[in-house]
Motif scaffolding. Sequence first.
Motif, PDB file in Angstrom:
ATOM      1  N   UNK A 121      98.945  72.047  32.283  1.00 14.11           N
ATOM      2  CA  UNK A 121      97.731  72.265  31.509  1.00 14.11           C
ATOM      3  C   UNK A 121      98.036  72.456  30.025  1.00 14.11           C
ATOM      4  N   UNK A 122      99.141  73.149  29.722  1.00  6.56           N
ATOM      5  CA  UNK A 122      99.501  73.351  28.329  1.00  6.56           C
ATOM      6  C   UNK A 122      99.891  72.052  27.643  1.00  6.56           C
ATOM      7  N   UNK A 123     100.591  71.186  28.348  1.00  4.48           N
ATOM      8  CA  UNK A 123     100.957  69.885  27.781  1.00  4.48           C
ATOM      9  C   UNK A 123      99.711  69.063  27.483  1.00  4.48           C
ATOM     10  N   UNK A 124      98.754  69.056  28.397  1.00  2.00           N
ATOM     11  CA  UNK A 124      97.516  68.310  28.172  1.00  2.00           C
ATOM     12  C   UNK A 124      96.752  68.875  26.971  1.00  2.00           C
ATOM     13  N   UNK A 125      96.724  70.199  26.855  1.00  2.00           N
ATOM     14  CA  UNK A 125      96.058  70.823  25.709  1.00  2.00           C
ATOM     15  C   UNK A 125      96.747  70.461  24.400  1.00  2.00           C
ATOM     16  N   UNK A 126      98.081  70.467  24.392  1.00  2.00           N
ATOM     17  CA  UNK A 126      98.842  70.080  23.205  1.00  2.00           C
ATOM     18  C   UNK A 126      98.553  68.627  22.829  1.00  2.00           C
ATOM     19  N   UNK A 127      98.490  67.751  23.835  1.00  3.41           N
ATOM     20  CA  UNK A 127      98.186  66.343  23.568  1.00  3.41           C
ATOM     21  C   UNK A 127      96.820  66.207  22.897  1.00  3.41           C
ATOM     22  N   UNK A 128      95.802  66.877  23.465  1.00  2.00           N
ATOM     23  CA  UNK A 128      94.461  66.770  22.901  1.00  2.00           C
ATOM     24  C   UNK A 128      94.407  67.337  21.480  1.00  2.00           C
ATOM     25  N   UNK A 129      95.046  68.477  21.271  1.00  2.00           N
ATOM     26  CA  UNK A 129      95.042  69.086  19.938  1.00  2.00           C
ATOM     27  C   UNK A 129      95.736  68.201  18.917  1.00  2.00           C
TER      28      UNK A 129
ATOM     29  N   UNK B 176      93.909  81.661  27.776  1.00  2.00           N
ATOM     30  CA  UNK B 176      95.031  82.228  27.014  1.00  2.00           C
ATOM     31  C   UNK B 176      96.366  81.713  27.550  1.00  2.00           C
ATOM     32  N   UNK B 177      96.464  81.583  28.878  1.00  2.00           N
ATOM     33  CA  UNK B 177      97.688  81.023  29.453  1.00  2.00           C
ATOM     34  C   UNK B 177      97.887  79.580  29.006  1.00  2.00           C
ATOM     35  N   UNK B 178      96.800  78.802  29.001  1.00  2.00           N
ATOM     36  CA  UNK B 178      96.893  77.402  28.589  1.00  2.00           C
ATOM     37  C   UNK B 178      97.318  77.313  27.128  1.00  2.00           C
ATOM     38  N   UNK B 179      96.721  78.143  26.282  1.00  2.00           N
ATOM     39  CA  UNK B 179      97.063  78.106  24.861  1.00  2.00           C
ATOM     40  C   UNK B 179      98.523  78.491  24.640  1.00  2.00           C
ATOM     41  N   UNK B 180      99.014  79.500  25.372  1.00  2.00           N
ATOM     42  CA  UNK B 180     100.415  79.888  25.239  1.00  2.00           C
ATOM     43  C   UNK B 180     101.334  78.751  25.692  1.00  2.00           C
ATOM     44  N   UNK B 181     100.949  78.076  26.785  1.00  2.00           N
ATOM     45  CA  UNK B 181     101.759  76.962  27.270  1.00  2.00           C
ATOM     46  C   UNK B 181     101.720  75.788  26.295  1.00  2.00           C
ATOM     47  N   UNK B 182     100.591  75.561  25.643  1.00  2.00           N
ATOM     48  CA  UNK B 182     100.512  74.504  24.631  1.00  2.00           C
ATOM     49  C   UNK B 182     101.429  74.820  23.455  1.00  2.00           C
ATOM     50  N   UNK B 183     101.494  76.086  23.062  1.00  2.00           N
ATOM     51  CA  UNK B 183     102.411  76.500  21.996  1.00  2.00           C
ATOM     52  C   UNK B 183     103.860  76.276  22.427  1.00  2.00           C
ATOM     53  N   UNK B 184     104.146  76.552  23.713  1.00  2.00           N
ATOM     54  CA  UNK B 184     105.498  76.299  24.225  1.00  2.00           C
ATOM     55  C   UNK B 184     105.850  74.814  24.075  1.00  2.00           C
TER      56      UNK B 184
ATOM     57  N   UNK C  44     109.855  75.355  32.727  1.00  2.00           N
ATOM     58  CA  UNK C  44     110.150  76.662  32.137  1.00  2.00           C
ATOM     59  C   UNK C  44     109.755  77.803  33.056  1.00  2.00           C
ATOM     60  N   UNK C  45     110.514  78.868  33.002  1.00  2.00           N
ATOM     61  CA  UNK C  45     110.184  80.087  33.734  1.00  2.00           C
ATOM     62  C   UNK C  45     109.042  80.801  33.011  1.00  2.00           C
ATOM     63  N   UNK C  46     108.393  81.779  33.666  1.00  2.00           N
ATOM     64  CA  UNK C  46     107.355  82.538  32.959  1.00  2.00           C
ATOM     65  C   UNK C  46     107.864  83.159  31.660  1.00  2.00           C
ATOM     66  N   UNK C  47     109.087  83.648  31.666  1.00  2.03           N
ATOM     67  CA  UNK C  47     109.655  84.224  30.431  1.00  2.03           C
ATOM     68  C   UNK C  47     109.843  83.150  29.365  1.00  2.03           C
ATOM     69  N   UNK C  48     110.336  81.972  29.775  1.00  2.00           N
ATOM     70  CA  UNK C  48     110.589  80.898  28.803  1.00  2.00           C
ATOM     71  C   UNK C  48     109.298  80.360  28.206  1.00  2.00           C
ATOM     72  N   UNK C  49     108.207  80.404  28.961  1.00  2.00           N
ATOM     73  CA  UNK C  49     106.922  79.974  28.401  1.00  2.00           C
ATOM     74  C   UNK C  49     106.526  80.825  27.202  1.00  2.00           C
ATOM     75  N   UNK C  50     106.981  82.081  27.193  1.00  2.00           N
ATOM     76  CA  UNK C  50     106.703  82.964  26.058  1.00  2.00           C
ATOM     77  C   UNK C  50     107.802  82.890  25.002  1.00  2.00           C
TER      78      UNK C  50
END
Length: 287
Positions: A176-184, A223-231, A255-261
Amino acid sequence: MTTEIHVVDETGDANSPAAQIREILTASAPVMEQVTGLRLPVATYHLLHHRGFVERYRINLVGAYGRDTEGYELNLLHSRIVQDLPHALARSVGKHWTLIEPEAVTDRLFRPAILIAVDAWAHQGVLSSSAALHDRLLCSLAYLAQITASSGEVAPQKVWPSSAAHRGHPARQLIEGHARWVADTATPIVLGGPSGKERLDHSRLYRRQSLLPDTIDCGRGMRRVRRAADFVSQAVAGCGTDRFNAVWHAPDLVPTPRELKRPHEWLRRTAPAPGTAAGPALEPGPR
């Protein structure tokens, strides 16, 4: 590479947005490929009313549970869950149908397609906003490209075991974060400038359904999606799209949950070993 676009209009409406959607997809697919480094030979879309969407969604879930539980020795409880859960999830989607977002579905060979509930988009105000329509369609193109690259290794997200299907699972956050990054990233390119934050004209029914008790987690999910997009943004900046895209066919690179942050920790774990040339694909280190 030119993406072959198929938009199958199953609404039967004279004022269907099929032509507009096909035009946007035709302009957006090359930009998505340029931004991501992924290739998408074919993009298939089905435009439906929400009842048709819910039924296709249910059928896809039945198939996904059957596929993902192959090889598992299921006890009686798990067998009952696998049998009943697709129907329960479909009923939940139908209950909140104005909130429906495009859904990527696959066959047993992981050939993907996108389902769109056109009447849900009307209630969300998406159809009356060019920027929102571009944004949603670019997200969906990213989902198709992920599945095409992954063929089930990472995308689409597995539905079994149940922990893999959780919204907070790292693979789902990555997808989901990758898709959000693509759209942004791609929407301003396709539109020729910043799209800005446009307030959508939500219907009264949409506003009422969005306040139902079982939809209140949406803010946390976003918020999770936005954090993953930043990752994804930082990871791609650190290693390039060619090396990043190895994640779609190597589950150990998710990425692990820690690595996503902390994207720098993921970049360090997946960096080439000292003294070796940096190849096009990442090699996973110890997790």
